[in-house]
Design an enzyme around this catalytic site. Structure first.
Site, short mmCIF file in Angstrom:
data_model
loop_
_atom_site.label_atom_id
_atom_site.label_comp_id
_atom_site.label_asym_id
_atom_site.label_seq_id
_atom_site.Cartn_x
_atom_site.Cartn_y
_atom_site.Cartn_z
N CYS A 84 3.21 72.20 113.87
CA CYS A 84 4.51 71.68 114.27
C CYS A 84 5.33 72.85 114.77
CB CYS A 84 5.16 71.07 113.03
SG CYS A 84 6.79 70.45 113.30
N THR A 114 -16.88 70.98 150.52
CA THR A 114 -17.62 72.25 150.65
C THR A 114 -17.65 72.95 149.30
OG1 THR A 114 -16.94 72.38 152.94
CG2 THR A 114 -17.70 74.44 151.93
N SER A 129 -18.11 75.28 131.67
CA SER A 129 -17.12 75.95 132.51
C SER A 129 -17.38 77.46 132.52
CB SER A 129 -15.74 75.66 131.93
OG SER A 129 -14.76 76.25 132.72
N GLN A 142 -17.07 75.35 125.08
CA GLN A 142 -16.92 76.54 124.22
C GLN A 142 -18.27 77.13 123.78
OE1 GLN A 142 -14.25 78.31 123.48
NE2 GLN A 142 -12.77 76.96 124.46
N HIS A 172 -15.62 80.13 133.23
CA HIS A 172 -14.67 81.16 132.75
C HIS A 172 -14.69 81.34 131.24
CE1 HIS A 172 -10.99 78.75 131.43
NE2 HIS A 172 -11.65 77.81 132.07
N1 PLP Z 1 -13.15 71.45 127.07
C1 PLP Z 1 -12.91 72.45 126.19
C2 PLP Z 1 -13.46 72.35 124.81
C3 PLP Z 1 -12.15 73.55 126.57
O1 PLP Z 1 -11.90 74.52 125.68
C4 PLP Z 1 -11.63 73.60 127.89
C5 PLP Z 1 -10.78 74.74 128.32
O2 PLP Z 1 -9.94 75.22 127.59
C6 PLP Z 1 -11.94 72.55 128.77
C7 PLP Z 1 -12.70 71.50 128.33
C8 PLP Z 1 -11.45 72.56 130.18
O3 PLP Z 1 -12.22 73.41 130.97
P1 PLP Z 1 -11.69 73.94 132.39
O4 PLP Z 1 -10.63 74.95 132.09
O5 PLP Z 1 -12.88 74.55 133.05
O6 PLP Z 1 -11.21 72.76 133.13
#
Ligand code: PLP
Length: 374
Positions: free
Chosen positions: A326, A236, A198, A178, A200
């Site tokens: 919940c 690859t 990550s 994040q 994205h």
């Molecule tokens: N760790 C955290 C804190 C995340 O917010 C996320 C995705 O929501 C992930 C790991 C997982 O990442 P990825 O979607 O690239 O597998």
């Protein structure tokens, strides 16, 4: 109006990144492991991407390994620490992402490792004194603490945790999914063993990420196969993803301070507007403390419409995320809110911002929420 306030789930891709990837897809199809010119060209692009990332994080290119995303990077760090580095004890929290917590749970259930959870304050901050106690009692442990929580935004003091880990000879695995591209990192100063990222989450493509492995931490191949990623991960490479990731990170880091100031102001403005307009609203996490500036987790008072908030927002063209402690009829909800004992009769909604969001969008969303509660 369409409003996307779910940037902690994923971000829209930067158009410059889309163009770069699309052009490369059209023209450069060589296999980076081939020794001929088309292969070598693509190999160069991968290595340039690795160098760029290393430069941005102030580490060595050889410490960056591309993965399919944050989940794989988290898995690799934890599983390899246990299988290759003799880790017998993991110290973590109950609010880690499932990529971390489920991996630890599985290893504990298989009897391969023991774990302890660091106590948390109600705002999601970790109890540093307890962390130190656990480190003292368990030398050579692996500490798995996320830099920022994806649901409520609470953050650790990464340098302080890194120093503690150093003092007690612990490995430190930090999920920075994040925060990568949203905060500046200097890995020559912050002593981390493994870091997961990550693309994205910083306006890059999905399905690609990387793990930083400190050069002092030596592990065996994670995926056996070809000699890609210096034998660490056969297969690859996701070449277009890797090139897109590096570009997205470069763009994010270039605009980092300006984006941070603007997005943080937007988040605080939304918190103020909700407070003014929705009696009894509260915020999960540490809104005015050490907190991820892209996340606002609002907590609405008990009301018959609570079960419908996300649905009604969706109808109004607003994308946000749930996270009720919940959910109706079942006892499963957000493991984060449950761990922090957030009142299950109140509804929690995570609004998470990106560089494309505006004050007008906040006004629109707050207006819709006000209508729902009136
Ligand atoms: N760790 C955290 C804190 C995340 O917010 C996320 C995705 O929501 C992930 C790991 C997982 O990442 P990825 O979607 O690239 O597998």
């Amino acid at each position: 109006m369409k409003v996307y306030f779910d940037n902690a789930a994923t971000t829209p891709m930067d158009l410059e990144v889309v163009d770069l990837m699309a052009n490369m897809m059209r023209e450069e199809y060589g296999n980076p492991s081939s020794i001929h010119a088309p292969g070598r060209l693509v190999r160069t692009k991968i290595e340039d991407a690795r160098k760029k990332i290393a430069q941005l994080l102030n580490c060595a290119p050889g410490e960056i390994f591309f993965t399919s995303g944050g989940t794989e990077a988290d898995n690799m760090a934890i599983r390899k620490s246990v299988s290759d580095l003799g880790v017998k004890h993991i110290i973590s929290t109950e609010i880690e992402h499932h990529a971390v917590s489920h991996t630890i749970e599985e290893l504990v259930a298989a009897g391969k490792v023991e774990s302890n959870m660091v106590k948390l304050h109600a705002n999601g901050q970790i109890d540093m004194a307890h962390l130190e106690e656990l480190l003292k009692a368990n030398p050579n442990a692996l500490v798995c603490l996320m830099h920022a929580n994806n649901e409520i935004g609470s953050m650790i003091d990464i340098d302080q945790v890194a120093e503690l880990c150093k003092t007690y000879h612990a490995l430190f695995q930090c999920d920075t999914v994040q925060t990568m591209g949203h905060y500046a990192f200097d890995l020559s100063k912050t002593r981390i063993s493994f870091l997961a990222a990550s693309a994205h989450k910083f306006n890059g493509p999905k399905g690609v990420g990387f793990i930083y492995i400190n050069h002092e931490t030596k592990i065996s191949p994670y995926l056996t196969g070809g000699s890609q990623e210096r034998n660490m991960r056969g297969g690859t490479e996701n070449v277009y993803g890797i090139v897109g990731l590096a570009k997205a990170l470069e763009i994010s880091c270039t605009h980092l301070e300006a984006d941070k100031a603007r997005i943080d102001a937007l988040r605080k403005y939304m918190a103020e507007e909700l407070t003014k307009n929705i009696p009894g609203v509260q915020f999960n996490g540490d809104l005015h403390g050490r907190s991820l500036y892209t996340v606002l987790n609002a907590n609405f008072p008990p009301s018959p419409i609570n079960e419908m908030i996300l649905f009604k927002l969706d109808i109004a063209g607003i994308a946000a995320s749930g996270g009720s402690a919940c959910t109706s009829g079942t006892n499963i909800g957000s493991h984060v809110l449950n761990a922090l004992k957030v009142d299950p009769n109140r509804a929690s909604v995570r609004f998470s911002f990106g560089r494309q969001n505006t004050k007008e969008e906040v006004d629109y969303v707050v207006g819709k929420i006000k209508e729902m509660f009136s």
